[in-house]
Write a protein that holds these residues in place. Structure first.
Motif, PDB file in Angstrom:
ATOM      1  N   LEU A  13      34.507  98.196  21.941  1.00 55.22           N
ATOM      2  CA  LEU A  13      35.817  98.260  21.296  1.00 55.22           C
ATOM      3  C   LEU A  13      35.687  97.877  19.825  1.00 55.22           C
ATOM      4  CD1 LEU A  13      38.866  98.635  22.092  1.00 55.22           C
ATOM      5  CD2 LEU A  13      38.967  96.156  22.375  1.00 55.22           C
ATOM      6  N   TRP A  14      36.380  98.612  18.978  1.00 56.06           N
ATOM      7  CA  TRP A  14      36.372  98.353  17.520  1.00 56.06           C
ATOM      8  C   TRP A  14      37.801  98.150  17.041  1.00 56.06           C
ATOM      9  CZ3 TRP A  14      31.613  98.802  14.756  1.00 56.06           C
ATOM     10  CH2 TRP A  14      30.536  99.238  15.538  1.00 56.06           C
ATOM     11  N   GLU A  15      37.968  97.259  16.075  1.00 59.38           N
ATOM     12  CA  GLU A  15      39.272  97.078  15.436  1.00 59.38           C
ATOM     13  C   GLU A  15      39.295  97.914  14.155  1.00 59.38           C
ATOM     14  OE1 GLU A  15      41.684  95.447  16.992  1.00 59.38           O
ATOM     15  OE2 GLU A  15      40.236  94.979  18.589  1.00 59.38           O
ATOM     16  N   VAL A  16      40.426  98.541  13.901  1.00 65.81           N
ATOM     17  CA  VAL A  16      40.536  99.456  12.769  1.00 65.81           C
ATOM     18  C   VAL A  16      41.514  98.908  11.722  1.00 65.81           C
ATOM     19  CG1 VAL A  16      41.198 101.794  12.070  1.00 65.81           C
ATOM     20  CG2 VAL A  16      40.099 101.418  14.295  1.00 65.81           C
ATOM     21  N   PHE A  17      41.049  98.873  10.479  1.00 65.96           N
ATOM     22  CA  PHE A  17      41.891  98.419   9.359  1.00 65.96           C
ATOM     23  C   PHE A  17      41.977  99.550   8.340  1.00 65.96           C
ATOM     24  CE2 PHE A  17      39.933  94.856  11.397  1.00 65.96           C
ATOM     25  CZ  PHE A  17      40.900  93.862  11.429  1.00 65.96           C
ATOM     26  N   VAL A  18      43.183  99.855   7.892  1.00 61.31           N
ATOM     27  CA  VAL A  18      43.370 100.986   6.983  1.00 61.31           C
ATOM     28  C   VAL A  18      44.092 100.546   5.716  1.00 61.31           C
ATOM     29  CG1 VAL A  18      44.444 103.268   6.718  1.00 61.31           C
ATOM     30  CG2 VAL A  18      43.447 102.622   8.917  1.00 61.31           C
ATOM     31  N   ARG A  19      43.570 100.975   4.565  1.00 62.32           N
ATOM     32  CA  ARG A  19      44.280 100.804   3.301  1.00 62.32           C
ATOM     33  C   ARG A  19      45.113 102.067   3.107  1.00 62.32           C
ATOM     34  NH1 ARG A  19      42.842  97.977  -1.163  1.00 62.32           N
ATOM     35  NH2 ARG A  19      40.587  98.051  -0.968  1.00 62.32           N
ATOM     36  N   SER A  20      46.430 101.942   3.083  1.00 61.35           N
ATOM     37  CA  SER A  20      47.240 103.164   3.044  1.00 61.35           C
ATOM     38  C   SER A  20      47.243 103.782   1.656  1.00 61.35           C
ATOM     39  CB  SER A  20      48.650 102.917   3.556  1.00 61.35           C
ATOM     40  OG  SER A  20      49.172 101.740   3.017  1.00 61.35           O
ATOM     41  N   PHE A  29      45.456  98.440  12.111  1.00 66.29           N
ATOM     42  CA  PHE A  29      46.192  99.594  12.627  1.00 66.29           C
ATOM     43  C   PHE A  29      46.123  99.683  14.148  1.00 66.29           C
ATOM     44  CE2 PHE A  29      47.472 103.236   9.650  1.00 66.29           C
ATOM     45  CZ  PHE A  29      47.884 102.362   8.665  1.00 66.29           C
ATOM     46  N   GLY A  30      45.054  99.136  14.727  1.00 66.32           N
ATOM     47  CA  GLY A  30      44.882  99.269  16.171  1.00 66.32           C
ATOM     48  C   GLY A  30      43.407  99.195  16.486  1.00 66.32           C
ATOM     49  N   SER A  31      43.028  99.675  17.667  1.00 67.98           N
ATOM     50  CA  SER A  31      41.623  99.629  18.021  1.00 67.98           C
ATOM     51  C   SER A  31      41.222 100.911  18.734  1.00 67.98           C
ATOM     52  CB  SER A  31      41.345  98.403  18.895  1.00 67.98           C
ATOM     53  OG  SER A  31      42.231  98.378  19.982  1.00 67.98           O
ATOM     54  N   LEU A  32      39.934 101.073  18.935  1.00 66.04           N
ATOM     55  CA  LEU A  32      39.437 102.249  19.642  1.00 66.04           C
ATOM     56  C   LEU A  32      38.023 101.985  20.143  1.00 66.04           C
ATOM     57  CD1 LEU A  32      37.359 103.415  17.345  1.00 66.04           C
ATOM     58  CD2 LEU A  32      39.383 104.560  16.501  1.00 66.04           C
ATOM     59  N   HIS A  33      37.537 102.872  20.994  1.00 61.80           N
ATOM     60  CA  HIS A  33      36.179 102.756  21.512  1.00 61.80           C
ATOM     61  C   HIS A  33      35.269 103.753  20.805  1.00 61.80           C
ATOM     62  CE1 HIS A  33      36.933 100.084  24.974  1.00 61.80           C
ATOM     63  NE2 HIS A  33      38.160 100.573  24.866  1.00 61.80           N
ATOM     64  N   GLU A  61      33.474  95.586  15.030  1.00 62.77           N
ATOM     65  CA  GLU A  61      33.438  95.477  16.483  1.00 62.77           C
ATOM     66  C   GLU A  61      34.264  94.260  16.899  1.00 62.77           C
ATOM     67  OE1 GLU A  61      29.417  96.153  18.023  1.00 62.77           O
ATOM     68  OE2 GLU A  61      30.241  95.697  20.009  1.00 62.77           O
ATOM     69  N   SER A  62      35.147  94.489  17.865  1.00 65.94           N
ATOM     70  CA  SER A  62      36.134  93.457  18.240  1.00 65.94           C
ATOM     71  C   SER A  62      35.471  92.131  18.586  1.00 65.94           C
ATOM     72  CB  SER A  62      36.963  93.939  19.425  1.00 65.94           C
ATOM     73  OG  SER A  62      37.464  95.219  19.167  1.00 65.94           O
ATOM     74  N   LYS A  63      34.277  92.186  19.202  1.00 68.05           N
ATOM     75  CA  LYS A  63      33.637  90.941  19.642  1.00 68.05           C
ATOM     76  C   LYS A  63      33.233  90.065  18.464  1.00 68.05           C
ATOM     77  CE  LYS A  63      28.885  92.510  19.841  1.00 68.05           C
ATOM     78  NZ  LYS A  63      27.810  93.094  20.596  1.00 68.05           N
TER      79      LYS A  63
END
Lengths: 100, 318
Positions: A13-20, A29-33, A61-63
């Motif tokens: 699992l990965w955490e996602v950060f976005v600069r708009s 923004f959320g997470s994904l695999h 990576e979320s961990k």
């Protein structure tokens, strides 16, 4: 449960950060695999920026994130709440002094 | 923790929600809150994923390039919505694999509407107009639900949904203003999708079991019947603009209520489809399971490649 029944490794699992847009900070923004960081970036583009929502993406990576526990909020954050002298309104100034 | 301590925590928790404060994943929450949210959010995610299938059916046969790119983008959005919701559900401590397993084994439900077939191109118009229209009415109140990750995911979903409904309505409009055969096709799609769309709001209030608790937790802000009425009231004028007729002989404006009255819904059909006996239940689930199983080697290969690359990096560094 990060491993499936047959003990196979699943995509982490990965955490996602976005600069708009430039000038703003990256925001969660959320997470994904995804299998690795490169794929996480590409998946993040497809999942979270289909309509020009971003100009820059971070994935982590979320961990690898250490988070505070809401249970400790008392000792962690309360020391700040009794320090009113950290705010400008704590100081008494005559009305003649404008804009300070 | 003693029973008294738990009761105390629960009272603090309920008061927090009543004050419109959000609950975040690491906050203490009653076990029932966690379970209910895992159930509802994963069901919602599964619906987005299975919801791609009836429409995906028409991508290769879209009547023009304009329609094709729009439909592709819409189906891709549904995939995105499923992924937002799955990752929001995972914050409650359930893994993606467990969620998929629940869908694939039939343990978890998804919206019954996707168990109806898309037999003509007009069905793609009717789905966008009616099914996405009903979904929007169900979803907008969830943007202010109490669980933070769910509310945030819903804000993004709702922003994207309105294009879905508009593209569907435009398809219906084009067919309704086309040849008599095209208009008939549009009417036929409306006839088949109208009642299942009304069922999307769930059983009537007197039959609905979760309403009270869901209201308290802001998983619901209006009852099933109120939402259904809202959908009917807003959709009838849209059908009139198309020059199509709603397949309900009892449908009539009620001046006194300020709402449309409508005929009885076939709840027997609803429960049959929920229980797995709809026209496409088996086909939908099988397609989903096949896609997952046939993709396994790709997932494995990607993982093996990632591991090999990581190992090489370590070696180079050493």
């Amino acid at each position: 449960m990060s491993e499936s029944k047959n003990n196979k490794k699943n995509w982490p699992l990965w955490e996602v950060f976005v600069r708009s847009k430039n000038g703003l900070e990256h925001r969660h923004f959320g997470s994904l695999h995804a299998a690795d960081a490169e794929m996480a970036l590409e998946n993040a583009r497809d999942v979270y920026t289909r309509r020009n929502e971003g100009v820059s993406i971070w994935v982590v990576e979320s961990k690898n994130i250490t988070a505070s526990n809401p249970k400790d909020n008392g000792e962690l954050f309360e020391p700040a709440s009794d320090k009113v002298y950290r705010h400008p309104t704590f100081y008494d100034l005559p009305d003649e002094v404008k804009h300070m | 923790m003693s029973e008294k301590e738990i009761k105390n925590l629960e009272a603090i928790f309920e008061a927090k929600i009543a004050r419109d404060e959000k609950i975040e994943p690491k906050d203490w929450m009653p076990e029932k809150y966690r379970k209910t949210h895992i159930r509802q959010m994963s069901q919602h995610a599964h619906s987005e994923i299975v919801g791609m299938l009836p429409e995906g059916n028409w991508i290769t046969r879209a009547p023009s390039l304009r329609r094709k790119v729009a439909l592709l983008a819409k189906v891709q959005d549904e995939a995105g919505h499923g992924l937002y919701l799955y990752s929001a559900t995972e914050t409650l401590g359930i893994s993606r694999e467990e969620l998929y397993e629940q869908l694939h084994s039939g343990k978890a439900k998804y919206s019954s509407i996707f168990n109806y077939p898309t037999i003509t191109w007009a069905d793609i118009g009717a789905i966008g107009w009616l099914v996405d229209g009903a979904a929007i009415i169900n979803q907008v109140p969830l943007c202010s639900t109490s669980f933070g990750p769910y509310a945030r995911a819903m804000v993004r979903v709702c922003k994207e949904e309105s294009f879905h409904q508009r593209q569907g309505y435009e398809i219906m409009l084009t067919l309704a203003n086309g040849t008599p055969e095209q208009k008939e096709m549009a009417q036929d799609a409306l006839n088949r999708w109208w009642w299942p769309s009304l069922m999307m709001f769930g059983p009537t209030d007197d039959m609905s079991t979760h309403t009270e608790q869901s209201m308290k937790w802001k998983l619901k802000r209006k009852t099933n019947d109120e939402l259904r009425q809202q959908f009917i009231d807003q959709t009838v004028p849209q059908a009139n603009i198309l020059g199509l007729s709603i397949p309900d002989p009892d449908l009539k404006w009620n001046e006194e209520r300020g709402h449309y009255d409508f005929g009885p819904i076939n709840w027997d059909e609803f429960w049959q489809v929920v229980k797995g006996h709809g026209p496409c239940n088996k086909e939908r689930l099988q397609t989903r399971v096949d896609a997952w199983e046939e993709g396994e080697w790709v997932r494995d290969a990607a993982m093996a490649y990632a591991e090999k690359k990581a190992e090489r990096k370590v070696k180079q560094a050493g």
